[in-house]
Design an enzyme around this catalytic site. Structure first.
Site, PDB file in Angstrom:
ATOM      1  N   ARG A  50      -6.514   7.682  -4.822  1.00 56.10           N
ATOM      2  CA  ARG A  50      -6.394   6.697  -3.743  1.00 56.10           C
ATOM      3  C   ARG A  50      -6.731   7.414  -2.426  1.00 56.10           C
ATOM      4  NH1 ARG A  50      -3.627   9.589  -0.837  1.00 56.10           N
ATOM      5  NH2 ARG A  50      -3.345   7.832   0.540  1.00 56.10           N
ATOM      6  N   GLY A  51      -6.839   6.603  -1.350  1.00 54.97           N
ATOM      7  CA  GLY A  51      -7.297   7.167  -0.080  1.00 54.97           C
ATOM      8  C   GLY A  51      -8.798   6.936   0.020  1.00 54.97           C
ATOM      9  N   ALA A  52      -9.244   6.436   1.176  1.00 55.78           N
ATOM     10  CA  ALA A  52     -10.629   5.949   1.287  1.00 55.78           C
ATOM     11  C   ALA A  52     -11.702   6.973   0.877  1.00 55.78           C
ATOM     12  CB  ALA A  52     -10.860   5.416   2.704  1.00 55.78           C
ATOM     13  N   ARG A  95     -11.223  -2.036  -5.810  1.00 58.51           N
ATOM     14  CA  ARG A  95     -10.372  -2.185  -4.611  1.00 58.51           C
ATOM     15  C   ARG A  95     -11.267  -2.677  -3.471  1.00 58.51           C
ATOM     16  NH1 ARG A  95      -6.151   2.353  -3.069  1.00 58.51           N
ATOM     17  NH2 ARG A  95      -5.084   0.558  -2.194  1.00 58.51           N
ATOM     18  N   ASP A 242      -9.336   2.944   6.448  1.00 58.13           N
ATOM     19  CA  ASP A 242      -9.996   2.455   5.232  1.00 58.13           C
ATOM     20  C   ASP A 242     -11.301   1.733   5.538  1.00 58.13           C
ATOM     21  OD1 ASP A 242      -6.949   2.649   4.508  1.00 58.13           O
ATOM     22  OD2 ASP A 242      -8.155   2.853   2.700  1.00 58.13           O
ATOM     23  N   ASN A 252      -6.133   0.097   8.103  1.00 58.59           N
ATOM     24  CA  ASN A 252      -5.483   1.259   7.474  1.00 58.59           C
ATOM     25  C   ASN A 252      -4.222   0.741   6.789  1.00 58.59           C
ATOM     26  OD1 ASN A 252      -5.425   4.154   6.965  1.00 58.59           O
ATOM     27  ND2 ASN A 252      -3.657   4.233   8.332  1.00 58.59           N
ATOM     28  N   LYS A 253      -3.512   1.620   6.151  1.00 54.80           N
ATOM     29  CA  LYS A 253      -2.322   1.237   5.377  1.00 54.80           C
ATOM     30  C   LYS A 253      -1.390   0.324   6.170  1.00 54.80           C
ATOM     31  CE  LYS A 253      -1.643   1.953   1.982  1.00 54.80           C
ATOM     32  NZ  LYS A 253      -2.041   0.889   1.014  1.00 54.80           N
TER      33      LYS A 253
HETATM   34  O1  MRU Z   1      -3.596   2.387  -0.648  1.00 50.24           O
HETATM   35  P1  MRU Z   1      -4.074   3.776  -0.315  1.00 50.24           P
HETATM   36  O2  MRU Z   1      -3.071   4.836  -0.615  1.00 50.24           O
HETATM   37  O3  MRU Z   1      -5.424   4.053  -0.925  1.00 50.24           O
HETATM   38  O4  MRU Z   1      -4.255   3.735   1.256  1.00 50.24           O
HETATM   39  C1  MRU Z   1      -4.666   4.898   1.910  1.00 50.24           C
HETATM   40  C2  MRU Z   1      -4.725   4.766   3.367  1.00 50.24           C
HETATM   41  O5  MRU Z   1      -4.473   3.723   3.944  1.00 50.24           O
HETATM   42  C3  MRU Z   1      -5.219   5.967   4.116  1.00 50.24           C
HETATM   43  O6  MRU Z   1      -4.600   6.076   5.353  1.00 50.24           O
HETATM   44  C4  MRU Z   1      -6.733   5.817   4.328  1.00 50.24           C
HETATM   45  O7  MRU Z   1      -7.368   5.586   3.105  1.00 50.24           O
HETATM   46  C5  MRU Z   1      -7.325   6.992   4.981  1.00 50.24           C
HETATM   47  S1  MRU Z   1      -7.390   8.347   3.901  1.00 50.24           S
HETATM   48  C6  MRU Z   1      -8.179   9.655   4.608  1.00 50.24           C
END
Ligand code: MRU
Length: 352
Positions: A50-52, A95, A242, A252-253
């Site tokens: 996970r994470g962009a 996603r 994201d 973002n989250k």
């Molecule tokens: O749902 P996730 O854990 O994939 O969400 C991640 C985030 O919102 C991060 O802040 C974002 O992807 C940036 S990661 C460098």
């Protein structure tokens, strides 16, 4: 040795994609080998990875895995490219919010279409590109870290939300990359990490990463940020992204928007750290960013235990959009973009 320098979150090894299983951290450290495009779809959807930027590379690997599978059953090049495109679309549907996934998958498809040789030549090119883009991700993060460190005040306490660290990228991190670079220059800086409900990426992942690197980290719950800002205990916020629209609006989250409003009210600088691959110049504003709705279990349960009444209604958007007016700067590998973002974003893409 620091965590960030010894582990790759996702790595192409001998025709498989090896990734850290982020569902079980910090209780257990395990890697998972992903061998097919279908398995990659599930790994992204279930958030093993996970994470962009990390899911961007997962998309890159997913296309390479799909190509290896297809090459065993398809001989005609046109059919091969058509079927690969279908696999690509399937991977992209795992996603919806982080645009890096679409970026990574599309990069591979463009490459596949550009190869004039055989199916095997295409497969080899996709495999090589997997490793190339992994390495580039780390280099880009280090560049962002260097730029970002320049705006971190001496001895600052930095608030971050979610996990935008090594675990959200191939390595080093975006927001946590800025923190790592700042800490390397000034070991008096400190971090406040938001817990980040519902999936607790801040508590489970960010504190795990930063404490292994010896960076002093305090865990707070999501509702506490205004309190600490009002006490003058937070000097700056840096978070990941994201998807960033052409006007700077940033998804973002979930919970990031709340932090940004609190930061504006208390005059605390609020920075986004993200590579250009997170900027979606095809959309004018954040209104066009698709927001993922995730399973209700993430809200009703923690570690398998129900935390609420059985018949309560649930709603669980995974992300929110911070309006560009609340953002002090966007830290990229091309430098720190400042308002007006519509102009600074166009300029950043000019020589890209
Ligand atoms: O749902 P996730 O854990 O994939 O969400 C991640 C985030 O919102 C991060 O802040 C974002 O992807 C940036 S990661 C460098």
């Amino acid at each position: 040795m620091a965590f960030e320098s010894k582990i790759k979150t996702i790595e192409w090894v001998n025709n498989i994609s090896r990734m850290i299983d982020q569902r079980i951290l910090p209780y257990e450290f395990k890697t998972v080998d992903i061998k097919t495009a279908n398995e990659m779809y599930t790994a992204i959807k279930d958030m093993i990875v996970r994470g962009a930027p990390a899911i961007g590379i997962a998309g890159v690997h997913g296309v390479a895995l799909g190509a290896i599978e297809l090459a065993k059953i398809v001989q005609d090049k046109t059919t091969f490219l058509n079927e690969l495109k279908k696999i690509a679309e399937y991977l992209k549907s795992s996603r919806p919010t982080a645009v890096n996934l679409m970026w990574g998958v599309d990069k591979q498809i463009q490459l596949a279409n550009s190869i004039s040789g055989s199916i095997n030549d295409i497969v080899d090119a996709l495999k090589e590109n997997s490793i190339k883009l992994e390495n580039e991700d780390i280099e880009i993060n280090k560049k962002m870290g260097d730029y970002g460190a320049q705006v971190v005040p001496k001895g600052a306490t930095i608030l971050t939300h979610c996990n935008a660290g090594a675990l959200a990228t191939v390595g080093y991190g975006t927001a946590l990359g800025v923190i790592r670079s700042a800490y390397a220059k000034d070991p008096t800086i400190k971090v406040f990490a938001d817990e980040t409900r519902p999936r607790q990426q801040g508590a489970r992942l960010t504190t795990w990463e930063l404490t292994q690197d010896g960076i002093p980290t305090t865990l707070i719950t999501d509702g506490m940020c205004s309190y600490f800002m009002s006490k003058g205990m937070i000097d700056m916020v840096v978070v990941g992204a994201d998807r960033i629209a052409a006007n700077g609006d940033t998804a973002n989250k979930i919970g990031t928007y709340t932090v940004a409003i609190a930061a504006k009210y208390h005059n605390v600088p609020f920075y986004i750290a993200a590579p250009l691959s997170t900027i979606d110049i095809s959309i004018k504003s954040g209104k066009e960013i698709p927001i993922e709705e995730r399973s209700h279990d993430e809200v009703t349960h923690i570690n398998g235990d129900r935390i609420c009444a059985k018949d309560v209604n649930i709603i669980n958007p995974g992300f929110d959009v911070t309006p560009h007016e609340l953002i002090t700067g966007i830290i990229t590998e091309k430098g720190i973009l400042k308002p007006d973002f519509t102009t600074s974003i166009i300029n950043a893409f000019k020589d890209n």
